[in-house]
Design a protein around this motif. Structure first.
Motif, PDB file in Angstrom:
ATOM      1  N   GLU A  92       0.812  -1.224   0.000  1.00 37.39           N
ATOM      2  CA  GLU A  92       0.000   0.000   0.000  1.00 37.39           C
ATOM      3  C   GLU A  92       0.840   1.267   0.000  1.00 37.39           C
ATOM      4  OE1 GLU A  92      -1.154   0.700   4.600  1.00 37.39           O
ATOM      5  OE2 GLU A  92      -1.433  -1.328   3.844  1.00 37.39           O
ATOM      6  N   THR A  93       2.137   1.108   0.297  1.00 39.20           N
ATOM      7  CA  THR A  93       3.021   2.268   0.381  1.00 39.20           C
ATOM      8  C   THR A  93       3.832   2.377  -0.890  1.00 39.20           C
ATOM      9  OG1 THR A  93       3.161   1.935   2.771  1.00 39.20           O
ATOM     10  CG2 THR A  93       4.801   3.380   1.768  1.00 39.20           C
ATOM     11  N   GLU A  95       6.217   4.081  -1.949  1.00 39.34           N
ATOM     12  CA  GLU A  95       7.676   4.213  -1.909  1.00 39.34           C
ATOM     13  C   GLU A  95       8.371   2.864  -1.745  1.00 39.34           C
ATOM     14  OE1 GLU A  95       8.240   5.288   2.827  1.00 39.34           O
ATOM     15  OE2 GLU A  95       7.859   6.886   1.392  1.00 39.34           O
ATOM     16  N   ASP A  96       7.608   1.814  -1.422  1.00 43.53           N
ATOM     17  CA  ASP A  96       8.214   0.492  -1.281  1.00 43.53           C
ATOM     18  C   ASP A  96       8.349  -0.254  -2.606  1.00 43.53           C
ATOM     19  OD1 ASP A  96       8.392   0.959   1.394  1.00 43.53           O
ATOM     20  OD2 ASP A  96       7.093  -0.679   2.035  1.00 43.53           O
ATOM     21  N   ARG A 250      10.105  -1.735   8.388  1.00 44.77           N
ATOM     22  CA  ARG A 250      10.346  -1.133   7.081  1.00 44.77           C
ATOM     23  C   ARG A 250      11.520  -0.179   7.204  1.00 44.77           C
ATOM     24  NH1 ARG A 250       6.735   2.376   5.931  1.00 44.77           N
ATOM     25  NH2 ARG A 250       7.216   2.426   3.698  1.00 44.77           N
ATOM     26  N   ALA A 253      11.751   6.262   5.850  1.00 41.84           N
ATOM     27  CA  ALA A 253      11.519   7.055   4.639  1.00 41.84           C
ATOM     28  C   ALA A 253      12.722   7.933   4.326  1.00 41.84           C
ATOM     29  CB  ALA A 253      10.272   7.913   4.806  1.00 41.84           C
TER      30      ALA A 253
END
Length: 264
Positions: A92-93, A95-96, A250, A253
């Motif tokens: 859902e992210t 940037e991953d 994770r 960021a």
């Protein structure tokens, strides 16, 4: 005997390099961090070991290192693709996405690229062993680790396909699935790690499995039992058990370069 190992500057790859050097074999070692790799090779027992500071995602450079090692030693007996990375990920992210891609490039595509140049030579000699390092994490999809679980599941399936493709050629394919092993990759896991092995102990057991040409070996044996149970759990039972399981963190960021943070 000559052994070629990727991901050799740390963790499982480093421990395997030491184990095979202690056994008196000549090594060709690949890792991205050339300074660390050079220091390690200088300290290994024996002589004639070769260091190749190569990023395993650079297929051309990886092939060049493989060909150079083949030219220098002639027959290569064992090739171990142990370069690997792990990180918590969430689909859902957005940037991953790049982290997903990097994990698959290193854990799966680089393994295939590692084996490529050795297969024709091994087939011509009618002997040799290719070793892929999978993981118990590839048995079921772990929440928060979709990229890692999927990549290690892909490793197992890929090596199985390759094993059948090479049947009758004299070339063996061994898949090794570690449980928890002490390494930089597991050092910051925020959860208990049952049956944790030191990297050196894992390497001893792994070398035995490779020497015995096991098709698929889970190390340690306790995790082999756990993985078999996990594989046969009905989906609804697994979902209930896994949904609240602790997750691998994770990357922050603020971390812009995944490679510099977690790659070997």
């Amino acid at each position: 005997m000559a052994v070629f190992i990727t991901g050799a500057s740390s963790g499982i790859g480093r421990a395997l390099a030491l184990e095979y050097a202690l056994q008196g074999h000549t090594l060709g070692l690949v890792a991205r961090r050339g300074d660390r790799l050079g220091e390690m090779v200088a300290r290994l027992p024996g002589s004639g070991h070769k260091a190749y500071p190569v990023d395993v995602t650079d297929r051309s450079a990886l092939h060049a290192a493989a060909r150079q090692f083949i030219d220098e030693v002639g027959q290569v007996d064992i090739v171990i693709a142990s370069a690997g990375v792990s990180a918590g990920t969430l689909t859902e992210t957005g940037e991953d996405f790049e982290i997903f891609r990097d994990i698959f490039m290193i854990n799966v595509m680089a393994m295939m690229a590692t084996f490529e140049p050795f297969i024709p030579v091994m087939k011509s000699h009618k002997c040799g062993t290719l070793v892929g390092i999978a993981s118990v994490a590839g048995v079921r999809g772990l929440p928060g680790a979709g990229a890692y679980s999927a990549s290690k599941s892909a490793v197992k399936t890929y090596c199985e396909s390759l094993r059948v493709e090479l049947a009758g050629t004299g070339v063996d394919v061994v898949t090794v699935a570690p449980g928890y092993v002490e390494s930089e990759m597991t050092a910051h896991n925020p959860y208990s790690m049952p049956f944790l092995l030191s990297a050196d102990e894992f390497a001893k057991r792994c070398a035995r499995a490779i020497g015995n040409r096991k098709r698929y070996a889970v190390i340690p044996w306790q995790m082999a039992i756990v993985s078999r149970l996990m594989a046969v759990l009905p989906d609804w039972v697994y979902d209930r058990l896994a949904r609240n399981a602790p997750r691998k963190p994770r990357l922050s960021a603020a971390v812009k370069n995944f490679s510099d943070k977690v790659r070997k």
